[in-house]
Write an enzyme that holds these catalytic residues in place. Structure first.
Site, PDB file in Angstrom:
ATOM      1  N   HIS A   1     -10.142  -5.955  -3.264  1.00  0.00           N
ATOM      2  CA  HIS A   1     -11.250  -5.805  -2.308  1.00  0.00           C
ATOM      3  C   HIS A   1     -12.402  -5.139  -3.059  1.00  0.00           C
ATOM      4  O   HIS A   1     -12.517  -3.909  -3.085  1.00  0.00           O
ATOM      5  CB  HIS A   1     -10.805  -4.967  -1.104  1.00  0.00           C
ATOM      6  CG  HIS A   1      -9.774  -5.635  -0.259  1.00  0.00           C
ATOM      7  ND1 HIS A   1     -10.021  -6.819   0.412  1.00  0.00           N
ATOM      8  CD2 HIS A   1      -8.497  -5.309   0.015  1.00  0.00           C
ATOM      9  CE1 HIS A   1      -8.927  -7.179   1.076  1.00  0.00           C
ATOM     10  NE2 HIS A   1      -7.986  -6.290   0.847  1.00  0.00           N
TER      11      HIS A   1
ATOM     12  N   GLU B   1       0.824  -1.225   0.000  1.00  0.00           N
ATOM     13  CA  GLU B   1       0.000   0.000   0.000  1.00  0.00           C
ATOM     14  C   GLU B   1       0.848   1.261   0.000  1.00  0.00           C
ATOM     15  O   GLU B   1       0.719   2.118   0.866  1.00  0.00           O
ATOM     16  CB  GLU B   1      -0.991  -0.045   1.175  1.00  0.00           C
ATOM     17  CG  GLU B   1      -1.898  -1.259   1.071  1.00  0.00           C
ATOM     18  CD  GLU B   1      -2.869  -1.437   2.235  1.00  0.00           C
ATOM     19  OE1 GLU B   1      -2.903  -0.584   3.135  1.00  0.00           O
ATOM     20  OE2 GLU B   1      -3.597  -2.449   2.228  1.00  0.00           O
TER      21      GLU B   1
HETATM   22  O1  G2I Z   1      -7.857  -4.237   5.837  1.00  0.00           O
HETATM   23  C1  G2I Z   1      -7.906  -5.376   5.024  1.00  0.00           C
HETATM   24  C2  G2I Z   1      -6.542  -5.696   4.452  1.00  0.00           C
HETATM   25  C3  G2I Z   1      -6.114  -4.587   3.492  1.00  0.00           C
HETATM   26  N1  G2I Z   1      -4.825  -4.921   2.873  1.00  0.00           N
HETATM   27  C4  G2I Z   1      -3.749  -5.280   3.779  1.00  0.00           C
HETATM   28  C5  G2I Z   1      -4.187  -6.332   4.772  1.00  0.00           C
HETATM   29  O2  G2I Z   1      -3.151  -6.589   5.690  1.00  0.00           O
HETATM   30  C6  G2I Z   1      -5.447  -5.903   5.484  1.00  0.00           C
HETATM   31  O3  G2I Z   1      -5.761  -6.938   6.435  1.00  0.00           O
HETATM   32  C7  G2I Z   1      -6.395  -6.515   7.593  1.00  0.00           C
HETATM   33  C8  G2I Z   1      -6.649  -7.698   8.518  1.00  0.00           C
HETATM   34  O4  G2I Z   1      -7.479  -8.633   7.865  1.00  0.00           O
HETATM   35  C9  G2I Z   1      -7.366  -7.200   9.791  1.00  0.00           C
HETATM   36  O5  G2I Z   1      -7.473  -8.258  10.733  1.00  0.00           O
HETATM   37  O6  G2I Z   1      -5.624  -5.569   8.268  1.00  0.00           O
HETATM   38  C10 G2I Z   1      -6.318  -4.996   9.360  1.00  0.00           C
HETATM   39  C11 G2I Z   1      -5.551  -3.833   9.955  1.00  0.00           C
HETATM   40  O7  G2I Z   1      -4.958  -3.053   9.019  1.00  0.00           O
HETATM   41  C12 G2I Z   1      -6.570  -6.068  10.412  1.00  0.00           C
HETATM   42  O8  G2I Z   1      -7.348  -5.534  11.475  1.00  0.00           O
HETATM   43  C13 G2I Z   1      -6.703  -5.459  12.703  1.00  0.00           C
HETATM   44  C14 G2I Z   1      -7.559  -4.616  13.618  1.00  0.00           C
HETATM   45  O9  G2I Z   1      -7.709  -3.321  13.005  1.00  0.00           O
HETATM   46  C15 G2I Z   1      -6.914  -4.473  14.940  1.00  0.00           C
HETATM   47  O10 G2I Z   1      -7.753  -3.756  15.812  1.00  0.00           O
HETATM   48  C16 G2I Z   1      -6.557  -5.840  15.514  1.00  0.00           C
HETATM   49  O11 G2I Z   1      -5.811  -5.710  16.702  1.00  0.00           O
HETATM   50  O12 G2I Z   1      -6.507  -6.729  13.280  1.00  0.00           O
HETATM   51  C17 G2I Z   1      -5.759  -6.641  14.481  1.00  0.00           C
HETATM   52  C18 G2I Z   1      -5.407  -8.044  14.965  1.00  0.00           C
HETATM   53  O13 G2I Z   1      -6.569  -8.796  15.199  1.00  0.00           O
END
Ligand code: G2I
Length: 327
Positions: free
Chosen positions: A233, A156
């Protein structure tokens, strides 16, 4: 989705038709997504997190239907190096073991990203960011040397208008941080495919033009770069019409392309018509990858709808994956 998963069935039919397998085998007892994809020379992957490993319904589907695995959070900087020089690979190692136990390939995600970045990095004096980045990459990539198919080295990096995101790395090093990160990763694991990964670059637009120009320039300079990840997405009914042409202009530069985080969000409650549209969206994505030589494979972001990031980030939306809450 309701009985077998409308999108999953259509996706399997698309792969089965392409492999000349009888489409009547598309149910649970039929060929897996994994085997259908592999028969066409691509992979079909998913993302799981550490807590997903406790869900036996989820792991049964992940381990049988998918041939590639991406840790959803566990290889990110906030988990792997929460304080300077102090590394923790235990959560990601568990996911790596699961993949190895199921003979799945692995995509490493991700080394350099503005998000899920511990504050100690963004608080460093700019003169120290390069050394911290290089040490982080070298240590993490070395830990997984020989075990990963690919790394999302930089994630990103662009704004929507195609300018560089002004994160800690850009602010300290300018755009040259991208080449430096790629060279550092290659030195630590010469066999892992090195990717740049971003969202909203699936169609031809200012952001994908910026990625295209960067890839062209990196290749011209001999910087090690093997592929571009298109997160994908999507919003229901909005797979860009220029998706295939866009992937093709990247492969023409001599890199692979991959769909790295596929989902297709639907306004809830999802109607039958919406799910039928979603089935055709998934089919379009799969057919696009199959039609582009150099498309390495497709990864869905999460195994089922209950595991998806969508409802938490886009309230009122969901049903974004091929599997419903019952897998
Ligand atoms: O946002 C969707 C994806 C966009 N592209 C990059 C990917 O790395 C991203 O993945 C998501 C995860 O699937 C989520 O699980 O990235 C998020 C954060 O940027 C992740 O969310 C985070 C929560 O925001 C936090 O509050 C939490 O502590 O997950 C963390 C671990 O559970």
């Amino acid at each position: 989705r309701r009985a077998l998963g409308a999108a999953a069935v259509t996706a399997v039919v698309a792969l089965a038709a392409a492999t000349f397998l009888p489409t009547g085998q598309a149910g649970a007892a039929g060929p897996s997504l994994r085997s259908l994809a592999e028969a066409k020379g691509i992979y079909f992957g998913t993302a799981i997190t550490q807590s997903d490993l406790n869900n036996s319904s989820l792991t049964a589907v992940a381990g049988s239907q998918f041939g590639m695995l991406t840790p959803g959070n566990e290889m990110k900087w906030d988990t792997t190096e929460p304080s300077r020089g102090s590394f923790n690979f235990t959560p990601a190692d568990r996911i790596v073991s699961f993949a190895q136990d199921h003979a799945m390939k692995l995509r490493g995600h991700t080394l350099v990203w503005h998000n899920q970045l511990p504050s100690w990095v963004s608080s460093l004096p700019t003169t120290q960011v390069k050394a911290a980045m290089e040490n982080h990459i070298t240590t993490e990539v070395s830990h997984y040397k020989g075990k990963l198919y690919a790394w999302d080295v930089v994630n990103e990096l662009f704004n929507e208008d195609g300018s560089y995101r002004s994160d800690a790395f850009f602010n300290a090093m300018g755009s040259g941080y991208v080449a430096d990160a790629l060279r550092t990763a290659r030195a630590a694991d010469p066999d892992a495919k090195l990717y740049l990964n971003d969202y909203n670059i699936e169609g031809q637009n200012a952001k994908s033009d910026a990625m295209y120009n960067l890839v062209k320039s990196l290749k011209a300079q001999g910087v090690p770069l093997d592929g571009v990840g298109f997160q994908a997405h999507f919003i229901l009914g909005q797979v860009p019409s220029s998706f295939k042409a866009n992937l093709q202009r990247f492969t023409a530069l001599g890199v692979n392309v991959a769909i790295t985080e596929l989902d297709d969000r639907v306004q809830l409650p999802a109607t039958g018509a919406a799910l039928a549209q979603q089935a055709s969206d998934y089919t379009a994505v799969i057919n696009t990858c199959l039609a582009v030589p150099g498309c390495a494979g497709i990864t869905q972001w999460g195994v089922g709808d209950a595991d998806s990031w969508i409802p938490g980030t886009f309230p009122g939306y969901g049903a974004a994956t091929m599997y419903d809450a019952n897998y």
